[in-house]
Scaffold this motif. Structure first.
Motif, mmCIF file in Angstrom:
data_model
loop_
_atom_site.group_PDB
_atom_site.id
_atom_site.type_symbol
_atom_site.label_atom_id
_atom_site.label_comp_id
_atom_site.label_asym_id
_atom_site.label_seq_id
_atom_site.Cartn_x
_atom_site.Cartn_y
_atom_site.Cartn_z
ATOM 1 N N ILE A 1 0.840 -1.205 0.000
ATOM 2 C CA ILE A 1 0.000 0.000 0.000
ATOM 3 C C ILE A 1 0.873 1.252 0.000
ATOM 4 O O ILE A 1 0.576 2.232 -0.700
ATOM 5 C CB ILE A 1 -0.975 -0.016 1.188
ATOM 6 C CG1 ILE A 1 -2.010 -1.123 0.986
ATOM 7 C CG2 ILE A 1 -1.660 1.329 1.354
ATOM 8 C CD1 ILE A 1 -2.875 -1.395 2.199
ATOM 9 N N THR A 2 1.977 1.232 0.728
ATOM 10 C CA THR A 2 2.900 2.362 0.741
ATOM 11 C C THR A 2 3.514 2.587 -0.641
ATOM 12 O O THR A 2 3.629 3.727 -1.102
ATOM 13 C CB THR A 2 4.009 2.131 1.782
ATOM 14 O OG1 THR A 2 3.412 1.925 3.056
ATOM 15 C CG2 THR A 2 4.964 3.305 1.836
ATOM 16 N N ILE A 3 3.901 1.506 -1.310
ATOM 17 C CA ILE A 3 4.434 1.633 -2.672
ATOM 18 C C ILE A 3 3.363 2.179 -3.608
ATOM 19 O O ILE A 3 3.648 3.020 -4.470
ATOM 20 C CB ILE A 3 4.973 0.278 -3.174
ATOM 21 C CG1 ILE A 3 6.213 -0.121 -2.392
ATOM 22 C CG2 ILE A 3 5.301 0.334 -4.664
ATOM 23 C CD1 ILE A 3 6.685 -1.526 -2.668
ATOM 24 N N ASN B 1 9.539 5.362 -7.889
ATOM 25 C CA ASN B 1 9.845 4.050 -8.450
ATOM 26 C C ASN B 1 9.580 4.005 -9.947
ATOM 27 O O ASN B 1 10.311 3.355 -10.687
ATOM 28 C CB ASN B 1 9.055 2.961 -7.735
ATOM 29 C CG ASN B 1 9.552 2.730 -6.336
ATOM 30 O OD1 ASN B 1 8.990 3.255 -5.385
ATOM 31 N ND2 ASN B 1 10.627 1.980 -6.199
ATOM 32 N N VAL B 2 8.550 4.698 -10.401
ATOM 33 C CA VAL B 2 8.275 4.752 -11.833
ATOM 34 C C VAL B 2 9.389 5.512 -12.545
ATOM 35 O O VAL B 2 9.867 5.090 -13.598
ATOM 36 C CB VAL B 2 6.900 5.406 -12.110
ATOM 37 C CG1 VAL B 2 6.694 5.641 -13.591
ATOM 38 C CG2 VAL B 2 5.788 4.540 -11.554
ATOM 39 N N LEU C 1 10.674 -5.737 -0.749
ATOM 40 C CA LEU C 1 9.917 -4.554 -1.148
ATOM 41 C C LEU C 1 10.406 -3.290 -0.440
ATOM 42 O O LEU C 1 10.276 -2.189 -0.977
ATOM 43 C CB LEU C 1 8.427 -4.762 -0.904
ATOM 44 C CG LEU C 1 7.767 -5.731 -1.873
ATOM 45 C CD1 LEU C 1 6.295 -5.905 -1.530
ATOM 46 C CD2 LEU C 1 7.932 -5.279 -3.307
ATOM 47 N N LEU C 2 10.965 -3.441 0.739
ATOM 48 C CA LEU C 2 11.586 -2.273 1.372
ATOM 49 C C LEU C 2 12.793 -1.810 0.566
ATOM 50 O O LEU C 2 13.005 -0.611 0.379
ATOM 51 C CB LEU C 2 11.980 -2.586 2.813
ATOM 52 C CG LEU C 2 10.814 -2.608 3.803
ATOM 53 C CD1 LEU C 2 11.282 -3.066 5.166
ATOM 54 C CD2 LEU C 2 10.163 -1.243 3.900
ATOM 55 N N PHE C 3 13.583 -2.762 0.082
ATOM 56 C CA PHE C 3 14.685 -2.389 -0.809
ATOM 57 C C PHE C 3 14.145 -1.786 -2.099
ATOM 58 O O PHE C 3 14.703 -0.804 -2.615
ATOM 59 C CB PHE C 3 15.572 -3.600 -1.118
ATOM 60 C CG PHE C 3 16.584 -3.879 -0.058
ATOM 61 C CD1 PHE C 3 17.711 -3.082 0.064
ATOM 62 C CD2 PHE C 3 16.421 -4.936 0.814
ATOM 63 C CE1 PHE C 3 18.661 -3.339 1.031
ATOM 64 C CE2 PHE C 3 17.352 -5.202 1.793
ATOM 65 C CZ PHE C 3 18.488 -4.401 1.905
ATOM 66 N N GLU D 1 15.551 1.842 -2.291
ATOM 67 C CA GLU D 1 16.667 1.859 -3.232
ATOM 68 C C GLU D 1 16.207 2.143 -4.655
ATOM 69 O O GLU D 1 17.037 2.236 -5.551
ATOM 70 C CB GLU D 1 17.415 0.524 -3.197
ATOM 71 C CG GLU D 1 18.031 0.200 -1.850
ATOM 72 C CD GLU D 1 19.174 1.126 -1.499
ATOM 73 O OE1 GLU D 1 19.875 1.584 -2.412
ATOM 74 O OE2 GLU D 1 19.353 1.402 -0.295
ATOM 75 N N GLN D 2 14.919 2.239 -4.871
ATOM 76 C CA GLN D 2 14.304 2.533 -6.161
ATOM 77 C C GLN D 2 14.795 1.574 -7.241
ATOM 78 O O GLN D 2 15.396 1.958 -8.235
ATOM 79 C CB GLN D 2 14.546 3.991 -6.550
ATOM 80 C CG GLN D 2 13.903 4.943 -5.595
ATOM 81 C CD GLN D 2 14.181 6.390 -5.913
ATOM 82 O OE1 GLN D 2 14.939 6.705 -6.820
ATOM 83 N NE2 GLN D 2 13.558 7.272 -5.167
#
Length: 140
Positions: A23-25, A32-33, A97-99, A103-104
């Motif tokens: 949900i955060t992503i 990230n895009v 997913l945290l990475f 870290e994008q």
């Protein structure tokens, strides 16, 4: 406390952690895009990559519905095999997913995380649903 009964809260916590990170992503997917695109991208390229990431996140949320339905219905709540598998892959997904978020990473890496850490436990959950409700068998 037995090993099986200690898997239930661990499984719930790892599924919840994975869900919160997804949900955060979803809410903060702009960076990230942009990490998936070249330095000089067009708005069309941005929209295409954004749609791909939104589809991947939506598929993940749909798989969460399947897995949480099996968990809360009791089909797999006390199944030690599914509990161990689910706990392991969701904990791995939370770390990966945290990475991905901080870290994008490239957007293509999300699809690998989705395949291993969301599709696999959801497929096992579906098989348990079929065994319990379709074949009227007691879960293992």
């Amino acid at each position: 406390m037995s090993a099986i009964s200690s898997l239930v809260p661990a499984r719930f916590l790892t599924i919840t952690a994975h869900l919160v990170i997804v949900i955060t992503i979803f809410w903060s997917r702009e960076n990230n895009v942009k990490a998936c695109l070249p330095l000089d991208f067009t708005p069309e390229q941005y929209d295409t990559e954004d749609k791909k990431l939104v589809v991947a996140l939506a598929v993940t949320l749909g798989l969460f519905v399947i897995e949480l339905a099996g968990f809360f219905s009791g089909v797999s709540m006390f199944n030690s095999t599914q509990g161990l598998l689910s706990t392991g892959v969701h904990a791995s997904a939370a770390v990966a997913l945290l990475f991905f978020l901080f870290e994008q990473w490239q957007c293509d890496s999300y699809w690998w995380i989705l395949a291993v850490c969301s599709v696999l436990p959801a497929c096992v959950e579906i098989l348990l649903f079929i065994a319990v409700f379709g074949l009227k068998k007691k879960p293992l």
